[in-house]
Design an enzyme around this catalytic site. Structure first.
Site, PDB file in Angstrom:
ATOM      1  N   HIS A  56     -39.033 -25.897  60.017  1.00 22.41           N
ATOM      2  CA  HIS A  56     -37.922 -25.351  59.229  1.00 22.41           C
ATOM      3  C   HIS A  56     -36.691 -25.109  60.092  1.00 22.41           C
ATOM      4  O   HIS A  56     -35.653 -24.727  59.601  1.00 22.41           O
ATOM      5  CB  HIS A  56     -38.347 -24.058  58.534  1.00 22.41           C
ATOM      6  N   CYS A  93     -45.267 -28.831  58.454  1.00 23.76           N
ATOM      7  CA  CYS A  93     -44.977 -29.341  57.116  1.00 23.76           C
ATOM      8  C   CYS A  93     -44.279 -30.694  57.288  1.00 23.76           C
ATOM      9  O   CYS A  93     -44.129 -31.177  58.408  1.00 23.76           O
ATOM     10  CB  CYS A  93     -44.083 -28.327  56.385  1.00 23.76           C
ATOM     11  N   SER A 115     -43.895 -36.670  55.151  1.00 23.08           N
ATOM     12  CA  SER A 115     -42.533 -37.187  55.036  1.00 23.08           C
ATOM     13  C   SER A 115     -41.873 -37.285  56.400  1.00 23.08           C
ATOM     14  O   SER A 115     -42.146 -36.480  57.298  1.00 23.08           O
ATOM     15  CB  SER A 115     -41.704 -36.289  54.123  1.00 23.08           C
TER      16      SER A 115
END
Ligand code: GLN
Ligand code: ZN
Length: 758
Positions: A696, A728, A434
């Site tokens: 994050h 991620c 993403s």
């Protein structure tokens, strides 16, 4: 038979607590109003339970953030760095929960971890050597009195001393052994004060007892409670367990002077056997957890009555209870307007579970239970043929053979073929999928969902974003590209909506941590795929570049773990159904020229059973095959990637290698790199991309630190196996910072390549 509830969701039917807290955090809501909201929610919950005739209604199950944090805070387990901020008591508490950055200082939050085998997360208490543990807070007493003022006598609930010590992190030299004395004293004091207030029952929760226990653990537990229970006198103490059975300590637990023991007969596979084998002390009450606190389906009264029959043969005094706190289910069905009665008839959220306890109490109390209206109605429901069964899905599952779970040729041969097919440089650079979900990206999706723009306009915007994203990835120097996932918000929701067999709710939120809630889809029927889900955007993205673009899918285990599963078929069967649907998508992507396909199993680690003994039989033995089923049909030159969010898979490395993917990327930047040693030690053959920076946080990593991270990885892994990527997906980040971070990452990879060549 009396009824008991272990705990009730506190977030509010419409997430009132979440919104109040967030407004308070933004300094838009005064403390008084936050407290008023909390009070209203507590009152609502108590009154609801009272109306349902629940005999033992919990108090202190409310929390502004997390119950374990409440417990630690109440006992003075507050690390210095938070005390030194000099904030108000509540803001000190919030600084532990969320970190603090402002005039008074700059501190990070406590660690956060998954609470046993649930999707809820707790704050990890930190005990340092200077910590002086003693009862300091008043929260449980205040809430008990608040309920009493409303005319409701409650059973205060508190996380027990053993679980607290098992979950705490000891940051100095002291260990549980060294602090158990003060901890026991503090709990004794709690009991004493509740006795003085005239409480009848107190519930001490010890879910840590359902995990594997060593002899030392059992000793610790026994010692704590011998002390805690010493002066309890007339106060009745319920030792409540949940999420499993207490097979390691059942008899020793039963020998302690508790007044009640709460066992889970839903998840505790051996609870009944333990009762039948060893009996149950006559002087105690057995709190039998029979109404599932984790799933959203109606209780099957016939099954429950059968279980009660068996339980009553071993135990005389039984209280009917939820299997765990109802925290894990949404509040109420009342606000679900989209779902028709034909579906809702099968569902029970927290509120409806209260009515079930009431019904079951009435049924069990009647002279002829089987003739009771509530019983008859319930059995009629379960006898009814449930729509949603698809013959073609069933027969496809039945005809699966070993071949469908085995990709050919074997890994090593494929690795060679793929090296030739792709000609990638050493240390290939990629991302997890993403790209930032900016305001405009979201606005475009919402406008389409609300019908404000047409499909063509919606897609046109996404194509524009994809084109931009592909160009920028090329310019940044990435080798393997992605389309950016602009069409998805939550990945499980996205695939759930594309597949047939899922139900969606409007307001069925469940607390995940603090103010964060999730709205899991419900697996209703057999899962199938009636149309391609990702092919169009992937093919479009690939048409814009010569570099490989990864197709991007979510794997069956993750889709299942982040949904409410069915109970009328096994998890294995359900995972295989989803697996077949995703398999069709994989093959269609391949047929349309997509040469690399990533199948995310972000949540694979999450539902690993609590007991090691159960890992394979209950979980991995079907979870790993479900993944293999998805990709076994592709050609040797098609490269299969997977991604996992937690690097804490040290103990199941072999199983992860057995997923037989060609490449795996995972989170590693926040953990020590011992995982890489483990990979080496077990001869991990899958190529790996341990995340080189943490997505994050908004922080931009420098080229130097990324290079150092890569060099460390290269010490442990052969260069031929290593990929370079972030931790991620980037969806929660800003665009600008993401591109700079990726640029730095690519530069670091080029430098690392150069030194490898030298
Ligand atoms: N491909 C997904 C993404 O990049 C993976 C998300 C996840 O691991 N949670 O967002
Ligand atoms: Zn991830």
């Amino acid at each position: 038979m009396k009824t008991s509830v272990i705990g009730y969701p506190r977030i509010g039917d419409l997430r009132e607590l979440k919104f109040a807290l967030e407004a308070y955090f933004r300094k838009e809501l005064p403390l008084g109003e936050l407290e008023a909201t909390a009070k209203k929610l507590r009152r609502h919950n108590w009154e609801l339970q009272k109306q349902a005739g629940i005999d033992l209604i919990p108090s202190n199950d409310f929390s502004f953030y997390d119950n374990l944090l409440d417990t630690a805070y109440m006992l003075g387990i507050v690390p210095k760095r938070y005390q030194e901020l000099g904030l108000s008591p509540l803001d000190t508490y919030f600084s532990m929960a969320r970190g603090y950055q402002g005039e008074s200082g700059d501190v990070k939050a406590l660690g956060m971890k998954k609470w046993f085998n649930t999707n809820y997360h707790y704050m990890v208490p930190e005990i340092d050597d200077s910590c002086c543990i003693a009862l300091k807070g008043r929260k449980p007493f205040e809430e008990f009195l608040e309920a009493r003022e409303l005319g409701i006598e409650t059973k205060p609930v508190i996380i027990g001393a053993y679980t607290l010590l098992k979950l705490a992190r000891f940051t100095g030299r002291k260990r549980a052994e060294d602090v158990k004395g003060c901890v026991a004293e503090a709990y004794k004091e709690i009991l004493k004060q509740f006795k003085e207030l005239g409480a009848v029952w107190i519930q001490l929760e010890e879910p840590a007892l359902v995990q594997d226990m060593s002899e030392e653990d059992i000793w610790l537990f026994e010692e704590l409670y011998r002390e805690i229970l010493r002066e309890k006198d007339s106060l009745k103490v319920l030792l409540q367990t949940y999420y499993g059975d207490v097979r390691d300590c059942y008899q020793r637990l039963a020998a302690l002077p508790f007044d009640g023991i709460g066992l889970d007969f839903v998840e505790g596979r051996r609870s009944l056997d333990l009762l039948e084998a060893y009996g149950f002390p006559e002087d105690k009450l057995l709190f039998a957890g029979l109404v599932n606190g984790k799933n959203i389906w109606k209780n099957n009264y016939e099954k429950t009555l059968t279980a009660v029959d068996r339980i009553l043969k071993a135990a005389k005094n039984v209280v009917l209870s939820s299997s765990c706190s109802l925290l894990h289910v949404p509040c109420t069905l009342r606000n679900e307007t989209r779902l028709t009665q034909s579906y809702k008839g099968y569902l029970a959220f927290a509120e409806e579970k209260l009515w079930e306890l009431r019904d079951l109490k009435a049924v069990l109390g009647s002279d002829s239970p089987l003739l009771h209206d509530a019983y008859q109605e319930n059995t009629a429901l379960f006898r009814q043929e449930r729509c949603g069964c698809k013959e073609e899905v069933r027969s496809r599952l039945e005809s699966l053979t070993d071949k469908d779970f085995t990709r050919l040729p074997a890994f090593e041969e494929r690795e060679k073929i793929q090296k030739q097919a792709f000609h990638l440089p050493l240390l290939p650079i990629t991302t997890i999928g993403s790209f930032p979900q900016t305001k405009e990206v979201r606005a475009n999706r919402f406008a389409f969902k609300k019908g404000e723009i047409g499909e063509e306009q919606y897609k046109e915007y996404n194509r524009k974003k994809i084109k931009e994203c592909i160009r920028l990835q090329e310019q940044t120097g990435l080798d393997v590209l992605v389309h950016g996932e602009y069409e998805r918000n939550d990945m499980v929701e996205y695939f759930g909506e594309c597949l047939d067999g899922f139900l969606f709710t409007d307001k069925a939120w469940v607390q995940s941590y603090g103010t964060r809630c999730v709205k899991p889809p419900i697996v209703w029927g057999d899962i199938s795929r009636s149309r391609p889900m990702t092919v169009e955007y992937s093919v479009y993205a690939q048409s814009l570049t010569d570099r490989p673009v990864k197709g991007m899918l979510t794997g069956p285990v993750t889709i299942l773990n982040w949904s409410f599963p069915r109970e009328d078929i096994s998890l294995k069967e359900c995972a295989f159904q989803i697996g077949l649907a995703i398999r069709d998508e994989v093959l269609e992507l391949e047929a349309n020229g997509i040469r690399m396909i990533q199948i995310d199993e972000a949540a694979l680690r999450e539902k690993l059973p609590l007991r090691r003994q159960d890992w394979h039989e209950e979980y991995l033995d079907w979870a790993i095959p479900a993944f293999r089923l998805v990709h076994s049909g592709v050609r040797p030159e098609t490269q299969i990637h997977t991604h996992m969010c937690y690097s804490e898979f040290g103990a199941i490395i072999k199983d992860i290698d057995d997923m037989d993917a060609d490449v795996i990327t995972f989170e590693a930047s926040r953990s020590d790199l011992t995982i890489l040693d483990d990979l080496k030690a077990c001869g991990f053959r899958t190529q790996v991309g341990p995340g080189v920076y943490d997505i994050h946080s908004p922080r931009i990593p420098s080229v130097e630190e990324l290079l150092i991270a890569l060099e460390k990885m290269l010490e442990k892994l052969p260069a031929e196996k290593l990929w370079v990527n972030p931790d991620c997906g980037l969806k929660t980040r800003e665009e600008k910072e993401s591109w700079i971070s990726l640029k730095h990452m690519a530069e670091a990879a080029c430098l690392a390549r150069r030194s490898l060549r030298e």
